[in-house]
Motif scaffolding. Sequence first.
Motif, PDB file in Angstrom:
ATOM      1  N   TRP A   1      -2.226  -2.238  -4.229  1.00 38.28           N
ATOM      2  CA  TRP A   1      -3.214  -1.209  -4.541  1.00 38.28           C
ATOM      3  C   TRP A   1      -2.679  -0.298  -5.649  1.00 38.28           C
ATOM      4  O   TRP A   1      -1.499   0.082  -5.635  1.00 38.28           O
ATOM      5  CB  TRP A   1      -3.519  -0.366  -3.300  1.00 38.28           C
ATOM      6  CG  TRP A   1      -4.502  -1.020  -2.381  1.00 38.28           C
ATOM      7  CD1 TRP A   1      -5.849  -0.788  -2.304  1.00 38.28           C
ATOM      8  CD2 TRP A   1      -4.233  -2.028  -1.397  1.00 38.28           C
ATOM      9  NE1 TRP A   1      -6.420  -1.595  -1.343  1.00 38.28           N
ATOM     10  CE2 TRP A   1      -5.450  -2.364  -0.771  1.00 38.28           C
ATOM     11  CE3 TRP A   1      -3.060  -2.689  -0.992  1.00 38.28           C
ATOM     12  CZ2 TRP A   1      -5.543  -3.317   0.235  1.00 38.28           C
ATOM     13  CZ3 TRP A   1      -3.158  -3.652   0.006  1.00 38.28           C
ATOM     14  CH2 TRP A   1      -4.380  -3.951   0.607  1.00 38.28           C
ATOM     15  N   ALA A   2      -3.556   0.034  -6.598  1.00 38.62           N
ATOM     16  CA  ALA A   2      -3.139   0.876  -7.725  1.00 38.62           C
ATOM     17  C   ALA A   2      -4.308   1.724  -8.199  1.00 38.62           C
ATOM     18  O   ALA A   2      -5.481   1.336  -8.054  1.00 38.62           O
ATOM     19  CB  ALA A   2      -2.618   0.013  -8.875  1.00 38.62           C
ATOM     20  N   VAL A   3      -3.978   2.869  -8.782  1.00 35.99           N
ATOM     21  CA  VAL A   3      -5.002   3.767  -9.338  1.00 35.99           C
ATOM     22  C   VAL A   3      -5.474   3.203 -10.672  1.00 35.99           C
ATOM     23  O   VAL A   3      -4.668   2.973 -11.580  1.00 35.99           O
ATOM     24  CB  VAL A   3      -4.428   5.180  -9.527  1.00 35.99           C
ATOM     25  CG1 VAL A   3      -5.462   6.092 -10.200  1.00 35.99           C
ATOM     26  CG2 VAL A   3      -3.988   5.762  -8.186  1.00 35.99           C
ATOM     27  N   THR A   4      -6.769   2.981 -10.789  1.00 36.11           N
ATOM     28  CA  THR A   4      -7.343   2.460 -12.034  1.00 36.11           C
ATOM     29  C   THR A   4      -8.239   3.482 -12.732  1.00 36.11           C
ATOM     30  O   THR A   4      -8.595   3.311 -13.893  1.00 36.11           O
ATOM     31  CB  THR A   4      -8.151   1.181 -11.746  1.00 36.11           C
ATOM     32  OG1 THR A   4      -8.976   1.376 -10.581  1.00 36.11           O
ATOM     33  CG2 THR A   4      -7.223   0.002 -11.482  1.00 36.11           C
TER      34      THR A   4
ATOM     35  N   ASN B   1       2.165  -0.401 -13.126  1.00 45.17           N
ATOM     36  CA  ASN B   1       3.394   0.379 -13.154  1.00 45.17           C
ATOM     37  C   ASN B   1       3.467   1.257 -11.904  1.00 45.17           C
ATOM     38  O   ASN B   1       2.469   1.878 -11.517  1.00 45.17           O
ATOM     39  CB  ASN B   1       3.464   1.267 -14.403  1.00 45.17           C
ATOM     40  CG  ASN B   1       3.913   0.512 -15.634  1.00 45.17           C
ATOM     41  OD1 ASN B   1       5.074   0.175 -15.784  1.00 45.17           O
ATOM     42  ND2 ASN B   1       2.962   0.214 -16.523  1.00 45.17           N
ATOM     43  N   GLY B   2       4.643   1.282 -11.309  1.00 47.93           N
ATOM     44  CA  GLY B   2       4.826   2.094 -10.107  1.00 47.93           C
ATOM     45  C   GLY B   2       5.675   1.363  -9.093  1.00 47.93           C
ATOM     46  O   GLY B   2       6.314   0.344  -9.402  1.00 47.93           O
ATOM     47  N   SER B   3       5.713   1.877  -7.875  1.00 50.03           N
ATOM     48  CA  SER B   3       6.513   1.218  -6.833  1.00 50.03           C
ATOM     49  C   SER B   3       5.864   1.411  -5.474  1.00 50.03           C
ATOM     50  O   SER B   3       5.138   2.387  -5.243  1.00 50.03           O
ATOM     51  CB  SER B   3       7.940   1.769  -6.817  1.00 50.03           C
ATOM     52  OG  SER B   3       7.951   3.140  -6.459  1.00 50.03           O
ATOM     53  N   LYS B   4       6.154   0.480  -4.590  1.00 56.56           N
ATOM     54  CA  LYS B   4       5.677   0.510  -3.216  1.00 56.56           C
ATOM     55  C   LYS B   4       6.872   0.489  -2.276  1.00 56.56           C
ATOM     56  O   LYS B   4       7.867  -0.205  -2.524  1.00 56.56           O
ATOM     57  CB  LYS B   4       4.772  -0.695  -2.937  1.00 56.56           C
ATOM     58  CG  LYS B   4       3.518  -0.739  -3.817  1.00 56.56           C
ATOM     59  CD  LYS B   4       2.547   0.384  -3.494  1.00 56.56           C
ATOM     60  CE  LYS B   4       1.311   0.335  -4.381  1.00 56.56           C
ATOM     61  NZ  LYS B   4       0.324   1.381  -4.014  1.00 56.56           N
ATOM     62  N   SER B   5       6.766   1.240  -1.197  1.00 63.00           N
ATOM     63  CA  SER B   5       7.906   1.405  -0.284  1.00 63.00           C
ATOM     64  C   SER B   5       7.654   0.745   1.066  1.00 63.00           C
ATOM     65  O   SER B   5       6.518   0.619   1.504  1.00 63.00           O
ATOM     66  CB  SER B   5       8.179   2.897  -0.053  1.00 63.00           C
ATOM     67  OG  SER B   5       8.453   3.565  -1.269  1.00 63.00           O
TER      68      SER B   5
ATOM     69  N   LEU C   1       0.822  -1.203   0.000  1.00 61.58           N
ATOM     70  CA  LEU C   1       0.000   0.000   0.000  1.00 61.58           C
ATOM     71  C   LEU C   1       0.863   1.262   0.000  1.00 61.58           C
ATOM     72  O   LEU C   1       0.670   2.159  -0.816  1.00 61.58           O
ATOM     73  CB  LEU C   1      -0.922  -0.004   1.224  1.00 61.58           C
ATOM     74  CG  LEU C   1      -1.870   1.187   1.378  1.00 61.58           C
ATOM     75  CD1 LEU C   1      -2.891   1.226   0.241  1.00 61.58           C
ATOM     76  CD2 LEU C   1      -2.582   1.129   2.732  1.00 61.58           C
ATOM     77  N   THR C   2       1.844   1.335   0.888  1.00 62.77           N
ATOM     78  CA  THR C   2       2.650   2.545   1.081  1.00 62.77           C
ATOM     79  C   THR C   2       3.529   2.850  -0.126  1.00 62.77           C
ATOM     80  O   THR C   2       4.092   1.957  -0.750  1.00 62.77           O
ATOM     81  CB  THR C   2       3.529   2.392   2.328  1.00 62.77           C
ATOM     82  OG1 THR C   2       2.691   2.234   3.475  1.00 62.77           O
ATOM     83  CG2 THR C   2       4.435   3.600   2.521  1.00 62.77           C
ATOM     84  N   GLU C   3       3.648   4.135  -0.440  1.00 60.22           N
ATOM     85  CA  GLU C   3       4.568   4.610  -1.479  1.00 60.22           C
ATOM     86  C   GLU C   3       5.412   5.742  -0.908  1.00 60.22           C
ATOM     87  O   GLU C   3       5.114   6.280   0.170  1.00 60.22           O
ATOM     88  CB  GLU C   3       3.788   5.097  -2.703  1.00 60.22           C
ATOM     89  CG  GLU C   3       2.961   4.007  -3.360  1.00 60.22           C
ATOM     90  CD  GLU C   3       2.230   4.489  -4.610  1.00 60.22           C
ATOM     91  OE1 GLU C   3       2.457   5.646  -5.020  1.00 60.22           O
ATOM     92  OE2 GLU C   3       1.440   3.709  -5.163  1.00 60.22           O
ATOM     93  N   ALA C   4       6.448   6.102  -1.638  1.00 60.50           N
ATOM     94  CA  ALA C   4       7.357   7.157  -1.164  1.00 60.50           C
ATOM     95  C   ALA C   4       6.617   8.459  -0.884  1.00 60.50           C
ATOM     96  O   ALA C   4       6.945   9.194   0.051  1.00 60.50           O
ATOM     97  CB  ALA C   4       8.468   7.382  -2.185  1.00 60.50           C
ATOM     98  N   SER C   5       5.603   8.751  -1.685  1.00 63.33           N
ATOM     99  CA  SER C   5       4.848   9.995  -1.506  1.00 63.33           C
ATOM    100  C   SER C   5       3.441   9.746  -0.982  1.00 63.33           C
ATOM    101  O   SER C   5       2.599  10.635  -1.012  1.00 63.33           O
ATOM    102  CB  SER C   5       4.760  10.744  -2.843  1.00 63.33           C
ATOM    103  OG  SER C   5       4.116   9.940  -3.824  1.00 63.33           O
ATOM    104  N   ALA C   6       3.183   8.531  -0.519  1.00 61.01           N
ATOM    105  CA  ALA C   6       1.846   8.183  -0.027  1.00 61.01           C
ATOM    106  C   ALA C   6       1.988   7.216   1.139  1.00 61.01           C
ATOM    107  O   ALA C   6       1.841   6.011   0.984  1.00 61.01           O
ATOM    108  CB  ALA C   6       1.008   7.566  -1.144  1.00 61.01           C
ATOM    109  N   GLY C   7       2.307   7.777   2.320  1.00 64.09           N
ATOM    110  CA  GLY C   7       2.430   6.965   3.514  1.00 64.09           C
ATOM    111  C   GLY C   7       1.195   7.113   4.375  1.00 64.09           C
ATOM    112  O   GLY C   7       0.257   6.330   4.288  1.00 64.09           O
ATOM    113  N   SER C   8       1.177   8.150   5.192  1.00 67.51           N
ATOM    114  CA  SER C   8      -0.009   8.412   6.013  1.00 67.51           C
ATOM    115  C   SER C   8      -1.205   8.827   5.170  1.00 67.51           C
ATOM    116  O   SER C   8      -2.342   8.816   5.637  1.00 67.51           O
ATOM    117  CB  SER C   8       0.297   9.514   7.042  1.00 67.51           C
ATOM    118  OG  SER C   8       1.265   9.063   7.974  1.00 67.51           O
TER     119      SER C   8
END
Length: 383
Positions: free
Chosen positions: A170-173, A152-156, A126-133
């Motif tokens: 989880w990804a934006v569709t 496409n993308g990455s999770k941190s 779920l968590t990304e570099a710019s999407a934590g809290s």
Amino acid sequence: MFEATEDQELIRATARRIATERLAPLAPVLDRGEGRDDFLANLKLLAENGFMGLNVDPAYGGTGAGTVAFAVAIEEIARGCASTAVTTSVTNMVAGVIEACGSEEQKRTYLPRICDGTYPAAGFCLTEASAGSDPAAMRTSARRDGNEWVLNGSKSYITSGEYAGLFVVWAVTDPEAGKGKGITCFLVEAGTPGVLIGPAERKMGQTGSATNTIIFENCRIPASSVLGAVNDGFRIAVGELAGGRIGIAALALGLAREAMSLAIAHVRERHQFGRALAEMQGIQWMIADRETELEAARLLILQAAARKDAGKPFARQASMAKLYATEAAQRATYTALQLHGGAGYIRDLPLERLARDARVTTIYEGTSEIQRLIIARDILRDG
């Protein structure tokens, strides 16, 4: 109140035995960055004893013991090894997502592999570099292409990233949808072309639990990989995080209990100024304060777990439990270290490791600050 059932006590006793015999001796080895094969063997042992699917229906290979049993088990496992406990907690959380939201085919395909240890662990992406809290700000995308989706993308900071057999992603569709909408949940097996695992992060504590960046590069997965409904993923994430917070609260409690147990034994044996430290009022007050807090944490955890098992709303209670238990664990582990004096600061004793392992519990699966927001908003919404 909250007296354990016979089954729950059996689960506690089994978890305690495994933690004492197998997990605790390995914990300092893992802290040095060694012992990976033994760590994986311990995960397999836990799976064989039913600890990777504690809340999963036996029809899918789970134990079906419920959330209270899960909390009790994680507390005991954490007393032996926090790295093993967080891996177990997150794997159970992934299993819970699949059972709650998956199709019958998905449940029959993936849950037995989680529960029996075919997958050493499972990852919650779920968590990304710019999407934590703020997970609604995620940028990882999924595009429909015929009978497939392309990720496409990455999770941190993904727990168990390098040895998980399955990821919930989880990804934006629908990028045109409002914030928190247009997000979908997917099941992605490790080894799928386009899934790249970054190197393990170098961490302050819980070093035995690998934490990795997961990268998706034109990763093609079948349409049947959608978990739940398309564009309904954010609701799923919010709901499952609440359950996961019970696990982290229990993990923090286990660490704190272990630290205080060591401290109490130490002050009984250690003499200064002609008497045992345990006879000194200042020491007694420190112990009384910490133990009172840990008992309050235990009751908050069991309340949240019992409400979840009963099918009642439990998000507020889960956040309260996580907030209180993890903050109490900071105080307890540092008090226990303080009571050991200089010896507590030396790596020959586990106190400094327990303090480091406890520190992240106020951060992952929702920081203490986020828990306060959730609690306050829920209270104010109810008037």
